[in-house]
Design a protein around this motif. Structure first.
Motif, PDB file in Angstrom:
ATOM      1  N   HIS A 203       6.729   5.234  -2.709  1.00 32.92           N
ATOM      2  CA  HIS A 203       6.009   6.318  -2.052  1.00 32.92           C
ATOM      3  C   HIS A 203       4.898   6.892  -2.923  1.00 32.92           C
ATOM      4  O   HIS A 203       3.835   7.263  -2.417  1.00 32.92           O
ATOM      5  CB  HIS A 203       6.986   7.421  -1.649  1.00 32.92           C
ATOM      6  N   ASN A 204       5.112   6.971  -4.211  1.00 28.75           N
ATOM      7  CA  ASN A 204       4.080   7.499  -5.093  1.00 28.75           C
ATOM      8  C   ASN A 204       4.328   7.023  -6.518  1.00 28.75           C
ATOM      9  O   ASN A 204       5.387   6.481  -6.844  1.00 28.75           O
ATOM     10  CB  ASN A 204       4.037   9.038  -5.042  1.00 28.75           C
TER      11      ASN A 204
ATOM     12  N   CYS B 119      -2.186   2.387  -9.947  1.00 29.02           N
ATOM     13  CA  CYS B 119      -1.783   2.081  -8.574  1.00 29.02           C
ATOM     14  C   CYS B 119      -0.689   1.028  -8.583  1.00 29.02           C
ATOM     15  O   CYS B 119      -0.518   0.290  -9.566  1.00 29.02           O
ATOM     16  CB  CYS B 119      -2.974   1.598  -7.737  1.00 29.02           C
TER      17      CYS B 119
ATOM     18  N   TYR C  66       0.514  -2.088  -2.438  1.00 33.82           N
ATOM     19  CA  TYR C  66       0.726  -1.509  -1.111  1.00 33.82           C
ATOM     20  C   TYR C  66      -0.103  -2.284  -0.103  1.00 33.82           C
ATOM     21  O   TYR C  66      -1.290  -2.537  -0.350  1.00 33.82           O
ATOM     22  CB  TYR C  66       0.330  -0.027  -1.074  1.00 33.82           C
TER      23      TYR C  66
END
Length: 407
Positions: free
Chosen positions: A285-286, A298, A301
């Motif tokens: 999610h993060n 990053c 995703y």
């Protein structure tokens, strides 16, 4: 080239260096037929005529000489296989290695004074011993555990109940870590290794609290009797001199092996020994604060379903110098489906590794697949399987399991 005799004995898988030093000090090591009793003695790095004399060998002359003609690589390998068979003595190493189903919130190694986590070795108590076929039986006495398919139950019962192979000791202090405490292994976490140790050693001998000094028929005051009962409950005896062979993260569960045999530990930690895991995952999610501090900007995703990136190897995790080795196995056991019937990023993965970098599975799932690990269970280490071993319980390894580890 000359090297220490203890190191050479370790290289030949005769014993660990520490065990070798103890044997040398007792004059129980012979090199080329000559007894060695001086610590730090050196031999040739190719020396193979080394013999260990055990206590009962004075009556039964067991030959522990390592034979190697050094004529060719093939003959050397064959002699080494014969050596492993000849050196295996189950009566000597029975009970030296145990397997624990480690729960969450326990650390594999020593207690951490900063966080106050409890070491998993404290679970190796008499109360937590697991008896396959007894603990897994139904009301009518029928065994239901799959452990019975490959475990020698009678052998385990004998090892656990004979009283010759497992020895327990109790902590000297009952105390929780507090903020500001300094770690002192000799006082706060030391264990008693005396064979004459009794429960009375942990009761106070002072009578300054107004106790009338009256004693019962066993010669104990009421205060001493209560202290003894509380001590048994809060500070139970644990196995002596066992150390973890490998590690398992604080939030991970599953197989954790403890041993006091250096040779077995060496084989468990060898890259040739496979470790199998079942991992429950969900989409990332993060990015965590720790990842940002390392410089990760990053993560993948959407999540990556294809596990070939793990099976092929060659990828480097963040800040690692060496690339990952190819995984022996990486496959989906269960895939979560969304409303549209497509994979939603959740599920269960089976992974088999032959290396063990720190938090490797969690890191490679996040950095290479974009998946967060919700639950991680180690189900196998070499020949040692988790199966139905209850969480927080332990058992000794069978002869078959130990032989497989030493192959």
């Amino acid at each position: 080239m000359l090297i220490r005799l203890s190191k050479r004995m370790s290289e030949l898988n005769l014993c660990s260096r520490r065990e070798a030093d103890k044997l040398i000090a007792k004059s129980r090591v012979m090199v080329n037929g000559v007894a060695v009793d001086t610590l730090g003695s050196k031999v040739s790095h190719l020396e193979t005529n080394i013999r260990i004399i055990h206590e009962d060998d004075f009556e039964h002359d067991h030959d522990y000489t390592v034979i190697d003609d050094e004529s060719s690589c093939s003959s050397r390998n064959s002699s080494r296989e014969e050596q492993n068979i000849r050196l295996f003595d189950w009566d000597r190493i029975r009970g030296d290695t145990v397997v624990l189903h480690k729960p969450k919130a326990y650390v594999s190694g020593q207690p951490d004074p900063k966080h106050g986590h409890v070491p998993a070795v404290q679970l190796l108590t008499r109360q937590n011993i697991y008896f396959p076929g007894i603990d897994d039986s139904t009301d009518n006495g029928t065994a239901t555990s799959t452990d019975l398919d490959y475990l020698d139950v009678d052998e385990l019962k004998y090892t656990l109940s004979s009283g010759k192979y497992l020895h327990f000791a109790r902590k000297n202090k009952i105390r929780r870590w507090q903020k500001g405490d300094k770690f002192n292994h000799s006082t706060d976490t030391g264990t008693s290794t005396s064979s004459d140790h009794t429960d009375d050693d942990y009761n106070s001998n002072n009578n300054d609290d107004g106790d009338d000094g009256s004693r019962d028929q066993n010669g104990m005051t009421s205060k001493e009797d209560n202290d003894k009962d509380n001590d048994k409950n809060l500070n139970p005896s644990t196995l002596m001199n066992y150390a973890p062979a490998g590690r398992l993260d604080l939030d991970s569960t599953g197989v954790l092996i403890f041993t006091k045999n250096g040779t077995i530990a060496k084989h468990i930690l060898s890259p040739k020994t496979e470790k199998e895991y079942v991992v429950h995952v969900e989409p990332v999610h993060n990015i965590t604060r720790e990842e940002r501090q390392k410089g990760i900007q990053c993560l993948p995703y959407p999540p990556v379903w294809d596990l070939s990136v793990l099976k092929n190897g060659g990828k480097r995790l963040w800040n690692d110098r060496r690339p990952m080795r190819p995984l022996v196995c990486a496959e989906w056991i269960k895939e979560g489906k969304g409303k549209n019937g497509k994979w939603d990023g959740t599920g269960m993965i089976r992974l088999v590794l032959q290396e063990g970098k720190k938090r490797q599975i969690r890191r490679m799932c996040r950095e290479l697949l974009g998946l967060n690990v919700k639950q991680l269970v180690r189900t196998r280490v070499g020949s040692v399987k988790l199966d139905n071993l209850p969480e927080g319980r332990w058992r000794t390894l069978t002869e078959k399991e130990v032989r497989a580890l030493l192959e």
